[in-house]
Structure formats: C-alpha cells, structure tokens
Design an enzyme around this catalytic site. Structure first.
Site, PDB file in Angstrom:
ATOM      1  N   LYS A 223       0.841  -1.194   0.000  1.00  0.00           N
ATOM      2  CA  LYS A 223       0.000   0.000   0.000  1.00  0.00           C
ATOM      3  C   LYS A 223       0.879   1.248   0.000  1.00  0.00           C
ATOM      4  CE  LYS A 223      -3.051   2.630   3.090  1.00  0.00           C
ATOM      5  NZ  LYS A 223      -3.699   2.647   4.433  1.00  0.00           N
ATOM      6  N   LYS A 235      -9.969  13.190   8.132  1.00  0.00           N
ATOM      7  CA  LYS A 235      -9.497  12.819   9.455  1.00  0.00           C
ATOM      8  C   LYS A 235      -9.410  14.050  10.348  1.00  0.00           C
ATOM      9  CE  LYS A 235      -6.343   9.110   7.914  1.00  0.00           C
ATOM     10  NZ  LYS A 235      -6.835   7.970   8.724  1.00  0.00           N
ATOM     11  N   ASP A 305     -12.092   7.222   3.910  1.00  0.00           N
ATOM     12  CA  ASP A 305     -10.881   6.992   4.699  1.00  0.00           C
ATOM     13  C   ASP A 305     -10.504   5.514   4.725  1.00  0.00           C
ATOM     14  OD1 ASP A 305      -8.698   7.753   6.190  1.00  0.00           O
ATOM     15  OD2 ASP A 305      -9.762   7.722   8.108  1.00  0.00           O
ATOM     16  N   ARG A 309      -7.524  -0.240   1.076  1.00  0.00           N
ATOM     17  CA  ARG A 309      -8.023  -1.492   0.504  1.00  0.00           C
ATOM     18  C   ARG A 309      -8.500  -1.298  -0.930  1.00  0.00           C
ATOM     19  NH1 ARG A 309     -12.253  -1.818   5.281  1.00  0.00           N
ATOM     20  NH2 ARG A 309     -10.442  -0.774   6.194  1.00  0.00           N
TER      21      ARG A 309
END
Length: 455
Positions: A223, A235, A305, A309
């Site tokens: 990642k 965030k 957020d 994935r």
C-alpha cells in the site's frame, strides 16, 4: 548506519556475555581488571569500559539477559567510545550482535543542518565475512524501510516512490515500469485512479520485476498511500499527523525486495505498489459513490478513509492473474489491528496454514514476531451493500482488521496462497536498536520463510 567489518585480530576486545556467564568470565580476568570493575561499581549488567595502565581503552564488556536476542545490543554502538572493537562472544550470538550493532547506528538526519549531538560511531570487527555480509544486507533493508517512512510526504509522493523503485531496479538489475495518471483507466486500474485523482501528484502503479523466468513466482504488493487526509471523510488533525507513514506497506515490500535481491533468492519476484495521495478536491471520490474495480465487482464507498483497501484490490487482482506461487501484501491498513495487538506486533492473515505457520516460526527464530489473525468468513456479511456487490468497509467499529482482510480476499481466487500483513510501520517509543519513527515489522520473518521455502 554504523560500520561493520571483517577482521579477525584487530581492535579493542568487546566481550558480549549473558548474565550467567559473567562470573566465569570475570574470574579469568587480571587482578587489575577485577579491581577496576569492582571499584567502578559494575554489577555485571550493561556496558563497562576497562582501561590499560596508560589510561587508554583496553577492553569493553557488555552483559545482557540474552545475547542471541537480535536487539539486545541495539544500543551498544551508541554507548561505546569511537574506535574499532573486536567482537568476543559465543558463536551462537554473533549474528544477533552484528545485526543489533548495525541497526542501532541508524540515523535519519536528512533535515538536520546542525546536529550538536552527532558523534563518530565505533566500528565492530567480526571474524566472518559471510556474517558481516548478512548483517549489512539485513540492516540496509531495515534502513530503507525506516528512511521511506520517516521522509515527510512533501518529499515522498508517488513520483518519489517511483524513483526509489527505479534506483533499486538499477542496483540489482531488475526491470521497472509504471502506469501513471489517466493511463490507470485505460489499463484497468479504476480504484487506484479514483483514490488518487484529487491530488496534484498523479497516482500510479509501480511494477518492479527481478529474477529468472523459470524460478517460482512470488509477488509482493504494498500500500503506497503517500499521505492520507481521509478524503472527504476527513481525518481529525490528531489522526492526520502521522499519515506520512501511510505508505508504510510500500516501504515494507521494497525493504523485503531488497533482501530478496541482495541475497539472490531463487524466485521470480514481482513488486507492485499502488501509489497515491488521498487528497481533497472537487474531483475527489465521495461517500456513496460506486466504483467498478478491475475484476468487475462494484464497490459502494461507505467511507473515503478506507482507501488503502481500494488501491490494493486492483493490484492484488492483477497479481493473481499471473498465478504466482505466493502473494504477500503489506499495508498500514487499520487502527483495529493496533487496538487488537498494539503497535509493535504486526498481525497477518493467511489462506494456507502451512504458509502461516512457516512465517510465524521464521519470525520466532530471528525475534521478528508476527501474529496470525482469523479470516472469519461469517464477518463477510458486514460488507454487504444495498446497491452494489459490496461496500469498502463495515458499518461499525468491531472486527475492522478482519473485515478489511475479507474485503481484499474478494479479489483473489479461492486457491490463492496469500498473506496480508497489517502493520504499524512506526515506533511510537524508542527501544534498543529501534528509534522512534519509521520501522520495519515482519520482513525478516517473511524473508526467513522465503529462504526456507525457495532455497
């Protein structure tokens, strides 16, 4: 990085002992040495230096609980005066001491213009060239991971990760290619493009290949979210402060790849890094959007957020198309894993028991612990969507590391031998040989397993 050299007889003797061996060692020393240690109050624990008659350093001794523990001597290089030392220890301890010496000398001083605490580090001489080579290769891989994670996002965007891949390819005779910007759409990497398109730093898929074409195929996926604002589900400031480390998965696979290439492992290696910045702009992907992935599965965005994935799923699908013998991904994926295991123990998921057990055992052997977590299939229902094939994250706080892993598994054939590592990539406290900041977790464990499996 501190210096480690091969020499059999040159240097100040450095005795590395365990507690139960100290009394025996002390009884063999001269009366002057025994008197000096008694006078200075040395109790047989930690570091002591011993002068000769002229006042120069004659020897040094360090006593630890377990000299075969890889970080037991991690601070030794910083505690001894400058000079060249000759390692004197049990043969079984040599590898651990050499590794700890090397990683203990790590410094990230790229942005320091006037380091008042800078000092000349000592040199350790070890009488085995192979052992010196091994420790340097392992510590250089660790340093690479640390450097990449520690570098601020302004200097570690997708294009900078690409430069690192290119440099590794040139060093080890590998090939490197990348798919950049809107090319991601024409080459069918839609989720990588969706996550990274809002940044002025073009998203890209980095692809490094090395090894003989007839060797077993091993693919690493990392990642590479170079900074994560959270996207439109922004965030809080406290959650954003360390998001330069959100490319820690990319750093880990590059460090692991460096080990594999440096040691000449008999594998056909592929390293894939979806590299993006999850930024906020008018073209950012939104909560509620539906994105069609590389495999054709439609994913409803529950939270922007949960972007890691998304970029990984396209890369994993591509990796699986080549049917490698093993796929391993690393990612700073979930806070849930940190809640479950803390920041210093990486959790991982695996589809094959034999692979999982092998990695765990290899980690125990080199004090690089990892902990297997369950791919609990019943939690797959938490990823159901009312309008698409699945959502990108569960609508609830529980089992978050498991549901993230289950999401990734959706993009791999059932028979795939696959491991997914969810790592912190950062030391929140300083420990011997492990300064606060970027850190490599689990790569020595994985490398040890790969050595045993593909030797």
């Amino acid at each position: 990085m501190s210096q480690l050299i091969n020499a059999e007889s040159t240097g100040i003797p450095l005795y590395v002992l365990t507690i139960d061996a100290y009394d025996t060692w002390l009884a063999k020393q001269t009366a002057a040495t025994q008197t000096w240690l008694a006078t200075t109050g040395y109790q047989g624990k930690g570091v002591a230096t011993i002068p000769n008659e002229s006042g120069s350093l004659a020897a040094a001794v360090v006593v630890v609980n377990d000299a075969s523990e890889y970080f037991a001597c991690g601070d030794l290089v910083n505690k001894l005066p400058a000079g060249q030392y000759l390692l004197e220890t049990e043969e079984a301890n040599e590898s651990a001491v050499a590794f700890g010496w090397c990683v203990g000398g790590y410094r990230f001083d790229r942005y320091v213009t006037n380091d008042k605490n800078a000092k000349t580090l000592p040199v350790l001489a070890v009488g085995k060239q192979a052992l010196v080579d091994e420790a340097i290769k392992l510590s250089e891989a660790t340093a690479l991971v640390r450097d990449l994670v520690n570098t601020p996002a302004a200097d570690m965007m997708p294009q900078h990760l690409a430069q690192t891949c290119q440099a590794l390819a040139e060093e080890f005779g590998a090939s490197f290619s990348e798919v950049v910007g809107d090319e991601l759409l024409t080459e069918n990497y839609p989720t990588i493009h969706a996550v990274g398109r809002a940044s002025c730093h073009a998203p890209r898929l980095l692809d490094l290949r090395w090894g003989n074409s007839d060797a077993p195929k091993v693919t690493l996926v990392g990642k590479g979210v170079c900074f994560d604002s959270g996207g439109l589900d922004v965030k809080p400031a406290s959650g954003m402060r360390l998001m330069k480390k959100d490319m820690g998965g990319a750093a880990h696979v590059l460090g692991l790849a460096r080990m594999i290439m440096a040691f000449g492992l008999n594998v056909q290696l592929r390293v894939m890094i979806p590299a993006v910045e999850n930024a906020i702009a008018g073209n950012a992907f939104r909560p509620g959007d539906v994105i069609t992935t590389r495999t054709g599965l439609n994913v409803e965005i529950d939270n922007t957020d949960a972007e890691g994935r998304l970029v990984l799923c396209d890369a994993l699908a591509d990796a699986a198309d080549e049917k490698p013998e093993l796929i391993i991904d690393f990612a700073t994926l979930t806070g849930a894993m940190r809640v479950a295991l803390g920041t210093e123990l990486p959790g991982f998921f695996a589809t094959k028991d034999e692979t999982a057990n092998g990695i765990s055992q290899a980690g125990e052997g080199v004090q690089d612990p990892v902990w297997r977590m369950p791919l609990h299939q019943a939690y797959r229902d938490m990823l159901k969507s009312d309008i698409a094939d699945l959502t990108n994250c569960a609508n609830g706080p529980f089992g978050g590391a498991i549901t993230a892993a289950l999401y990734l598994q959706e993009f791999l054939p059932k028979e795939t031998d696959w491991c997914h590592f969810d790592v912190m990539a950062y030391n929140v406290r300083a420990l011997p040989g492990r300064p606060k900041g970027g850190e490599a977790f689990g790569i020595r464990a994985v490398f040890g397993y790969l050595q045993s499996r593909f030797s």
